[in-house]
Design a protein around this motif. Structure first.
Motif, PDB file in Angstrom:
ATOM      1  N   GLY A   1      -9.193   5.104   9.592  1.00  0.00           N
ATOM      2  CA  GLY A   1      -8.426   3.879   9.475  1.00  0.00           C
ATOM      3  C   GLY A   1      -7.614   3.520  10.790  1.00  0.00           C
ATOM      4  N   CYS A   2      -7.513   2.211  10.957  1.00  0.00           N
ATOM      5  CA  CYS A   2      -6.897   1.717  12.411  1.00  0.00           C
ATOM      6  C   CYS A   2      -6.358   0.485  12.014  1.00  0.00           C
ATOM      7  CB  CYS A   2      -7.965   1.617  13.406  1.00  0.00           C
ATOM      8  SG  CYS A   2      -9.414   0.393  13.072  1.00  0.00           S
ATOM      9  N   ILE A   3      -5.789  -0.300  13.255  1.00  0.00           N
ATOM     10  CA  ILE A   3      -5.372  -1.522  13.102  1.00  0.00           C
ATOM     11  C   ILE A   3      -6.434  -2.442  12.350  1.00  0.00           C
ATOM     12  CG2 ILE A   3      -4.609  -3.517  14.475  1.00  0.00           C
ATOM     13  CD1 ILE A   3      -3.548  -1.389  16.445  1.00  0.00           C
ATOM     14  N   ARG A   4      -7.454  -2.511  12.886  1.00  0.00           N
ATOM     15  CA  ARG A   4      -8.506  -3.449  12.443  1.00  0.00           C
ATOM     16  C   ARG A   4      -8.807  -3.427  10.821  1.00  0.00           C
ATOM     17  NH1 ARG A   4     -11.572  -6.215  15.523  1.00  0.00           N
ATOM     18  NH2 ARG A   4     -13.227  -6.137  14.112  1.00  0.00           N
ATOM     19  N   ASN A   5      -8.718  -2.158  10.132  1.00  0.00           N
ATOM     20  CA  ASN A   5      -8.992  -1.982   8.701  1.00  0.00           C
ATOM     21  C   ASN A   5      -7.699  -1.401   8.038  1.00  0.00           C
ATOM     22  OD1 ASN A   5      -9.027   0.768   9.579  1.00  0.00           O
ATOM     23  ND2 ASN A   5     -10.922   1.153   8.702  1.00  0.00           N
ATOM     24  N   ALA A   6      -6.633  -1.820   8.395  1.00  0.00           N
ATOM     25  CA  ALA A   6      -5.446  -0.980   8.024  1.00  0.00           C
ATOM     26  C   ALA A   6      -5.288  -1.377   6.428  1.00  0.00           C
ATOM     27  CB  ALA A   6      -4.241  -1.681   8.571  1.00  0.00           C
ATOM     28  N   ARG A   7      -5.401  -2.629   6.090  1.00  0.00           N
ATOM     29  CA  ARG A   7      -5.342  -3.324   4.607  1.00  0.00           C
ATOM     30  C   ARG A   7      -6.260  -2.691   3.791  1.00  0.00           C
ATOM     31  NH1 ARG A   7      -1.963  -6.247   3.799  1.00  0.00           N
ATOM     32  NH2 ARG A   7      -2.054  -8.111   5.068  1.00  0.00           N
ATOM     33  N   ALA A   8      -7.754  -2.803   4.299  1.00  0.00           N
ATOM     34  CA  ALA A   8      -8.781  -1.981   3.509  1.00  0.00           C
ATOM     35  C   ALA A   8      -8.526  -0.678   3.302  1.00  0.00           C
ATOM     36  CB  ALA A   8      -9.830  -2.333   4.021  1.00  0.00           C
ATOM     37  N   VAL A   9      -8.052   0.110   4.193  1.00  0.00           N
ATOM     38  CA  VAL A   9      -7.881   1.608   4.002  1.00  0.00           C
ATOM     39  C   VAL A   9      -6.794   1.751   3.061  1.00  0.00           C
ATOM     40  CG1 VAL A   9      -7.039   3.799   5.082  1.00  0.00           C
ATOM     41  CG2 VAL A   9      -9.023   2.168   6.134  1.00  0.00           C
ATOM     42  N   ALA A  10      -5.441   1.154   3.192  1.00  0.00           N
ATOM     43  CA  ALA A  10      -4.393   1.191   2.271  1.00  0.00           C
ATOM     44  C   ALA A  10      -4.895   0.923   0.826  1.00  0.00           C
ATOM     45  CB  ALA A  10      -3.228   0.383   2.743  1.00  0.00           C
ATOM     46  N   GLU A  11      -5.931  -0.137   0.592  1.00  0.00           N
ATOM     47  CA  GLU A  11      -6.195  -0.527  -0.694  1.00  0.00           C
ATOM     48  C   GLU A  11      -7.010   0.677  -1.507  1.00  0.00           C
ATOM     49  OE1 GLU A  11      -7.897  -4.483  -0.090  1.00  0.00           O
ATOM     50  OE2 GLU A  11      -5.967  -5.399  -0.008  1.00  0.00           O
ATOM     51  N   TYR A  12      -7.947   1.366  -0.691  1.00  0.00           N
ATOM     52  CA  TYR A  12      -8.827   2.304  -1.045  1.00  0.00           C
ATOM     53  C   TYR A  12      -7.809   3.500  -1.385  1.00  0.00           C
ATOM     54  CZ  TYR A  12     -12.238   6.171  -1.077  1.00  0.00           C
ATOM     55  OH  TYR A  12     -12.963   7.138  -1.640  1.00  0.00           O
ATOM     56  N   ALA A  13      -6.888   3.761  -0.413  1.00  0.00           N
ATOM     57  CA  ALA A  13      -5.990   5.210  -0.649  1.00  0.00           C
ATOM     58  C   ALA A  13      -4.919   4.766  -1.944  1.00  0.00           C
ATOM     59  CB  ALA A  13      -5.172   5.217   0.631  1.00  0.00           C
ATOM     60  N   GLY A  14      -4.780   3.637  -2.018  1.00  0.00           N
ATOM     61  CA  GLY A  14      -3.715   3.227  -2.975  1.00  0.00           C
ATOM     62  C   GLY A  14      -4.225   3.900  -4.471  1.00  0.00           C
ATOM     63  N   LYS A  15      -5.446   4.147  -4.610  1.00  0.00           N
ATOM     64  CA  LYS A  15      -5.726   4.737  -5.964  1.00  0.00           C
ATOM     65  C   LYS A  15      -5.613   6.065  -6.195  1.00  0.00           C
ATOM     66  CE  LYS A  15     -10.785   4.899  -4.704  1.00  0.00           C
ATOM     67  NZ  LYS A  15     -12.081   4.271  -5.165  1.00  0.00           N
ATOM     68  N   PHE A  16      -5.056   7.145  -5.003  1.00  0.00           N
ATOM     69  CA  PHE A  16      -4.693   8.256  -5.177  1.00  0.00           C
ATOM     70  C   PHE A  16      -3.342   8.517  -5.448  1.00  0.00           C
ATOM     71  CE2 PHE A  16      -8.692   8.086  -2.746  1.00  0.00           C
ATOM     72  CZ  PHE A  16      -9.360   8.815  -3.464  1.00  0.00           C
ATOM     73  N   ASN A  17      -2.851   9.638  -5.854  1.00  0.00           N
ATOM     74  CA  ASN A  17      -1.434   9.702  -6.091  1.00  0.00           C
ATOM     75  C   ASN A  17      -0.505   9.929  -4.931  1.00  0.00           C
ATOM     76  OD1 ASN A  17      -1.481   9.573  -8.987  1.00  0.00           O
ATOM     77  ND2 ASN A  17      -1.914  11.791  -9.156  1.00  0.00           N
ATOM     78  N   SER A  18      -1.330  10.560  -3.739  1.00  0.00           N
ATOM     79  CA  SER A  18      -0.599  10.733  -2.572  1.00  0.00           C
ATOM     80  C   SER A  18      -1.653  10.777  -1.558  1.00  0.00           C
ATOM     81  CB  SER A  18      -0.091  12.204  -2.531  1.00  0.00           C
ATOM     82  OG  SER A  18      -0.743  13.370  -2.753  1.00  0.00           O
ATOM     83  N   VAL A  19      -1.149  10.387  -0.194  1.00  0.00           N
ATOM     84  CA  VAL A  19      -2.083  10.295   0.757  1.00  0.00           C
ATOM     85  C   VAL A  19      -1.466  10.930   1.900  1.00  0.00           C
ATOM     86  CG1 VAL A  19      -3.306   8.281  -0.066  1.00  0.00           C
ATOM     87  CG2 VAL A  19      -1.635   7.858   1.438  1.00  0.00           C
ATOM     88  N   ALA A  20      -2.217  11.359   3.067  1.00  0.00           N
ATOM     89  CA  ALA A  20      -1.630  11.904   4.224  1.00  0.00           C
ATOM     90  C   ALA A  20      -2.176  10.557   5.347  1.00  0.00           C
ATOM     91  CB  ALA A  20      -1.861  13.175   4.523  1.00  0.00           C
ATOM     92  N   VAL A  21      -1.478   9.952   6.137  1.00  0.00           N
ATOM     93  CA  VAL A  21      -1.823   9.151   7.129  1.00  0.00           C
ATOM     94  C   VAL A  21      -1.373   9.914   8.330  1.00  0.00           C
ATOM     95  CG1 VAL A  21      -1.690   6.858   8.072  1.00  0.00           C
ATOM     96  CG2 VAL A  21      -1.424   7.079   5.594  1.00  0.00           C
ATOM     97  N   ILE A  22      -2.354  10.308   9.206  1.00  0.00           N
ATOM     98  CA  ILE A  22      -2.285  11.022  10.204  1.00  0.00           C
ATOM     99  C   ILE A  22      -2.848  10.591  11.409  1.00  0.00           C
ATOM    100  CG2 ILE A  22      -2.794  13.278  11.445  1.00  0.00           C
ATOM    101  CD1 ILE A  22      -3.294  14.384   8.358  1.00  0.00           C
ATOM    102  N   PRO A  23      -1.857  10.039  12.549  1.00  0.00           N
ATOM    103  CA  PRO A  23      -2.246   9.165  13.645  1.00  0.00           C
ATOM    104  C   PRO A  23      -2.870  10.554  14.605  1.00  0.00           C
ATOM    105  CG  PRO A  23       0.110   9.236  13.419  1.00  0.00           C
ATOM    106  CD  PRO A  23      -0.409  10.072  12.374  1.00  0.00           C
ATOM    107  N   CYS A  24      -4.156  10.649  14.917  1.00  0.00           N
ATOM    108  CA  CYS A  24      -4.834  11.533  15.422  1.00  0.00           C
ATOM    109  C   CYS A  24      -4.355  11.775  17.136  1.00  0.00           C
ATOM    110  CB  CYS A  24      -6.185  11.679  15.516  1.00  0.00           C
ATOM    111  SG  CYS A  24      -6.953  10.150  16.162  1.00  0.00           S
TER     112      CYS A  24
END
Length: 125
Positions: free
Chosen positions: A8-31
């Motif tokens: 994920g990045c700035i350009r696809n933030a909403r799309a990644v969040a929508e996809y991740a939203g179907k999981f009970n928990s997620v880890a967002v890690i700035p690399c």
């Protein structure tokens, strides 16, 4: 359901969040990056991108997530300017790649969700 690795990045933030939203928990890690000596080089643009994704997620957030979200909220209206002023942006501009900084600053410009499949990131179909 196994949790995949998503880029994920700035350009696809909403799309990644929508996809991740179907999981009970997620880890967002700035690399971040590595300095030439191998030590960690935190990257402002990665923290900003993580905050953009986190801003689109619901649920309880860790202190680290809240901090990334706060960074995004602080700079959301001036993403391009701030990316041009950060260390990585300056490096790109000095190399003649200012257009890359402009492209990277475009919030939610892409709906692509890259998934790690067999060691490669591929667009989710």
């Amino acid at each position: 359901m196994t949790k995949p690795s998503v880029a994920g990045c700035i350009r696809n933030a909403r799309a990644v969040a929508e996809y991740a939203g179907k999981f009970n928990s997620v880890a967002v890690i700035p690399c971040g990056e590595q300095w030439p000596d191998g030590t960690l080089r935190p990257a402002f643009e990665d923290m900003l991108g993580a905050g953009a994704i986190i801003s689109c997620l619901e649920g309880t957030k860790s202190p680290e997530s809240l901090a990334a979200h706060a960074v995004f909220e602080k700079f959301e209206s001036q993403i391009e300017v701030q990316l041009m002023r950060c260390a990585s942006g300056i490096e790109l501009i000095e190399r003649g790649d200012a257009e890359d900084v402009v492209l990277a600053s475009q919030l939610n410009a892409s709906s692509t969700v890259p998934l790690l499949i067999n060691g490669e990131y591929r667009a989710r179909l």
